[in-house]
Design an enzyme around this catalytic site. Structure first.
Site, PDB file in Angstrom:
ATOM      1  N   GLY A 129       0.404  -1.460   0.002  1.00 42.73           N
ATOM      2  CA  GLY A 129       0.283  -0.216   0.189  1.00 42.73           C
ATOM      3  C   GLY A 129       0.733   1.116   0.456  1.00 42.73           C
ATOM      4  O   GLY A 129       1.783   1.442  -0.522  1.00 42.73           O
TER       5      GLY A 129
ATOM      6  N   LEU B  22      -4.274  -5.582  -4.280  1.00 47.04           N
ATOM      7  CA  LEU B  22      -3.679  -4.530  -4.186  1.00 47.04           C
ATOM      8  C   LEU B  22      -1.642  -5.128  -4.175  1.00 47.04           C
ATOM      9  O   LEU B  22      -2.127  -6.083  -3.199  1.00 47.04           O
ATOM     10  CB  LEU B  22      -3.695  -3.588  -3.587  1.00 47.04           C
ATOM     11  CG  LEU B  22      -2.654  -3.057  -3.258  1.00 47.04           C
ATOM     12  CD1 LEU B  22      -2.699  -1.575  -4.596  1.00 47.04           C
ATOM     13  CD2 LEU B  22      -3.528  -1.393  -2.399  1.00 47.04           C
ATOM     14  N   ASP B  23      -0.997  -5.181  -4.993  1.00 46.27           N
ATOM     15  CA  ASP B  23       0.533  -5.632  -4.027  1.00 46.27           C
ATOM     16  C   ASP B  23       0.652  -7.265  -4.194  1.00 46.27           C
ATOM     17  O   ASP B  23       1.920  -6.975  -3.409  1.00 46.27           O
ATOM     18  CB  ASP B  23       0.937  -4.499  -3.624  1.00 46.27           C
ATOM     19  CG  ASP B  23       0.914  -3.153  -3.851  1.00 46.27           C
ATOM     20  OD1 ASP B  23       1.082  -2.720  -4.827  1.00 46.27           O
ATOM     21  OD2 ASP B  23       1.000  -2.430  -2.348  1.00 46.27           O
ATOM     22  N   GLU B  24      -0.203  -7.746  -5.285  1.00 47.33           N
ATOM     23  CA  GLU B  24      -0.624  -9.700  -4.508  1.00 47.33           C
ATOM     24  C   GLU B  24       0.038 -10.348  -5.968  1.00 47.33           C
ATOM     25  O   GLU B  24      -0.108 -11.474  -5.662  1.00 47.33           O
ATOM     26  CB  GLU B  24      -1.424  -9.639  -3.402  1.00 47.33           C
ATOM     27  CG  GLU B  24      -1.458  -9.306  -2.375  1.00 47.33           C
ATOM     28  CD  GLU B  24      -2.209 -10.043  -0.996  1.00 47.33           C
ATOM     29  OE1 GLU B  24      -2.284 -10.935  -1.558  1.00 47.33           O
ATOM     30  OE2 GLU B  24      -1.901  -9.847  -0.032  1.00 47.33           O
TER      31      GLU B  24
END
Length: 287
Positions: free
Chosen positions: A204, A230-232
């Protein structure tokens, strides 16, 4: 400008079993294809075989038009998922950026120097800060303001630009907007992001500030394919730098930006060179 090779690259994923390498090598031999590079990986946990093989198309009896027809028997026998990529077809990129221009500047410089065998079709930004940089490199620049109220409309404009320019890959070079699920679904494994932390740590916003507050001794940057979470998405590349108690937030940001440039450019280059195979939310990066 680097000369364009006349080669084809086959990327294969299938259940692991004996005889796969021999079958592919024999198939290419029978069609007078000269293998230039070959690399493979076996994942025992998932019982998967993954392979990248590149060959010279000069004098070969097989090409993009007839490959699927001739390869169908082997693909069916080994239950393969496969992709064929041609070096002569240069990928078309769209770069999206907000206000921080360090990753964008690095990509444009490497592209101009011939390190990235692609065509940069456009730069899209929700700010005007990078317009002059785009003008300097002669890349079309599109300013599309994004707010909570107009997000769907803004993305529709972006989709239209991508379609018109036949964009193959979207690079988020510090584009500080969360993409909608519809955006991500339209371009599976075709969006590369740079995140300014060593994922999965500090997912994040404001990761450098949180790293400073936590007192970490290493900071990092991560390039990954974008998914709806998100971001994975599958991680492509990461790098780190050591810090100490003497470093302040500004020092972490400065060191981190150097990492971000390197990590993103590696990911983009490997994607362009067809060296990445995603699977099980991981990636294999072939030599």
């Amino acid at each position: 400008m680097t000369s364009i090779k006349n080669t084809a690259t086959l990327l294969v994923t299938c259940p692991d079993q004996k005889g796969i390498v021999a079958a592919i090598a024999d198939f290419l031999l029978q069609h007078d294809a000269n293998i230039l590079h070959a690399d493979q990986h076996q994942d025992a946990e998932n019982n998967l075989f993954l392979m990248r093989v590149e060959w010279d198309l000069t004098g070969s009896k097989i090409n993009a038009d007839n490959f699927a027809e001739h390869f169908a028997g082997i693909a069916s026998r080994f239950k393969m998922e496969w992709q064929l990529k041609l070096a002569q077809k240069r990928p078309r990129l769209a770069i999206m950026v907000s206000q921080y221009d360090h990753c964008l500047a690095d990509l444009l410089h490497r592209h101009q120097g011939g390190e990235l065998a692609c065509d940069i079709a456009m730069i899209i930004s929700n700010h005007l800060d990078t317009a002059r940089l785009a003008e300097f490199y002669g890349i079309p620049f599109h300013h599309i303001v994004v707010t909570k109220e107009n997000k769907a409309e803004a993305e529709a404009k972006q989709f239209a630009l991508f379609d018109a320019a036949e964009v193959d890959l979207i690079v988020l070079a510090r584009y500080m907007q969360i993409l909608s699920p519809d955006f991500v679904k339209r371009y599976p494994q075709r969006i590369i992001n740079i995140h300014h932390s060593f994922l999965p740590a500090f997912i994040g916003a404001r990761p450098y500030h949180r790293a400073f507050e936590r007192g970490v001794k290493l900071i990092g940057a991560t390039s990954h394919y974008v998914t709806e979470v998100l971001d994975e998405g599958p991680i492509i590349e990461q790098d780190i730098d050591r810090i100490s108690h003497r470093d302040q937030v500004e020092d972490l940001i400065q060191k981190g930006r150097d990492l971000e440039r390197i990590v993103l450019s590696r990911a983009v280059r490997w994607h362009i060179e067809n060296r990445i195979l995603p699977y099980a939310n991981k990636t294999v990066i072939f030599d």
